[in-house]
Motif scaffolding. Structure first.
Motif, PDB file in Angstrom:
ATOM      1  N   THR A 105      33.399  41.880  24.313  1.00 49.69           N
ATOM      2  CA  THR A 105      32.647  41.610  23.086  1.00 49.69           C
ATOM      3  C   THR A 105      32.259  40.136  23.042  1.00 49.69           C
ATOM      4  O   THR A 105      33.073  39.267  23.339  1.00 49.69           O
ATOM      5  N   GLY A 106      31.000  39.878  22.683  1.00 49.59           N
ATOM      6  CA  GLY A 106      30.513  38.511  22.538  1.00 49.59           C
ATOM      7  C   GLY A 106      29.009  38.508  22.429  1.00 49.59           C
ATOM      8  O   GLY A 106      28.367  39.538  22.595  1.00 49.59           O
ATOM      9  N   PRO A 107      28.441  37.317  22.147  1.00 52.06           N
ATOM     10  CA  PRO A 107      26.986  37.224  22.037  1.00 52.06           C
ATOM     11  C   PRO A 107      26.302  37.482  23.380  1.00 52.06           C
ATOM     12  O   PRO A 107      26.749  36.974  24.410  1.00 52.06           O
ATOM     13  N   ALA A 108      25.254  38.283  23.351  1.00 47.54           N
ATOM     14  CA  ALA A 108      24.495  38.589  24.569  1.00 47.54           C
ATOM     15  C   ALA A 108      23.131  37.913  24.488  1.00 47.54           C
ATOM     16  O   ALA A 108      22.529  37.845  23.417  1.00 47.54           O
ATOM     17  N   THR A 109      22.677  37.372  25.616  1.00 47.10           N
ATOM     18  CA  THR A 109      21.356  36.736  25.643  1.00 47.10           C
ATOM     19  C   THR A 109      20.577  37.211  26.864  1.00 47.10           C
ATOM     20  O   THR A 109      21.148  37.747  27.819  1.00 47.10           O
ATOM     21  N   MET A 110      19.276  36.981  26.809  1.00 46.66           N
ATOM     22  CA  MET A 110      18.399  37.235  27.948  1.00 46.66           C
ATOM     23  C   MET A 110      17.547  35.977  28.062  1.00 46.66           C
ATOM     24  O   MET A 110      16.766  35.674  27.166  1.00 46.66           O
ATOM     25  N   ARG A 111      17.761  35.201  29.132  1.00 44.47           N
ATOM     26  CA  ARG A 111      17.026  33.949  29.303  1.00 44.47           C
ATOM     27  C   ARG A 111      16.689  33.761  30.778  1.00 44.47           C
ATOM     28  O   ARG A 111      17.526  34.027  31.637  1.00 44.47           O
ATOM     29  N   SER A 112      15.476  33.314  31.020  1.00 41.31           N
ATOM     30  CA  SER A 112      15.022  33.072  32.393  1.00 41.31           C
ATOM     31  C   SER A 112      15.273  34.277  33.294  1.00 41.31           C
ATOM     32  O   SER A 112      15.647  34.128  34.460  1.00 41.31           O
ATOM     33  N   GLY A 113      15.106  35.445  32.733  1.00 42.88           N
ATOM     34  CA  GLY A 113      15.243  36.661  33.528  1.00 42.88           C
ATOM     35  C   GLY A 113      16.670  37.105  33.792  1.00 42.88           C
ATOM     36  O   GLY A 113      16.898  38.026  34.557  1.00 42.88           O
ATOM     37  N   THR A 114      17.638  36.442  33.173  1.00 44.93           N
ATOM     38  CA  THR A 114      19.038  36.789  33.418  1.00 44.93           C
ATOM     39  C   THR A 114      19.736  37.176  32.123  1.00 44.93           C
ATOM     40  O   THR A 114      19.619  36.484  31.112  1.00 44.93           O
TER      41      THR A 114
END
Ligand SMILES: [Cu+2]
Length: 125
Positions: A105-114
């Motif tokens: 559990t935790g914050p999920a991100t999508m940045r620079s294709g990852t």
């Protein structure tokens, strides 16, 4: 009268600007998510596609030596696991589950294709 109006206008614009800047500085954090999957060593998995129970020992060795971790979901979506700046405990705890199934559990991100998932909590499945 005109002078008072002008002063009020300047004050209103200043307050508005302050509000906008304060809002911009406090960007909403990424939403916290709970994801399940296998803890993989990114070197082994991205480099050679190695994963699963038969690869558990290698994954554990690589991660213990400092290899970066990922979470591979059942659907084959990969998240790079990142550490919480304020508390690294859960991230370090995740290392013991190398090659195993976990819930993170935790914050999920999508940045620079990852895709990334910050490890705020981890539990074996
Ligand atoms: Cu390996």
């Amino acid at each position: 009268m005109k002078r008072i109006f002008g002063a009020c206008l300047v004050l209103a614009v200043a307050l508005l600007l302050f509000g906008v800047l304060a809002y911009a500085a406090e960007k909403p954090a990424a939403a916290s998510k709970t994801m399940t999957g296998e803890v993989v060593d990114l070197g082994c998995y991205l480099g050679s596609g190695m994963k699963g129970a038969g690869h558990k020992e290698c994954a554990s060795t690589c991660i213990t030596k400092g290899g970066p971790m990922g979470l591979l979901t059942a659907k084959g979506v990969l998240y790079v696991l990142t550490m919480n700046h304020d508390n690294a405990d859960a991230f370090n705890q995740a290392k013991q589950y190398a090659g195993g199934q976990v819930k993170i559990t935790g914050p999920a991100t999508m940045r620079s294709g990852t895709r990334s998932l910050q490890v705020d909590a981890v539990a074996a499945m």
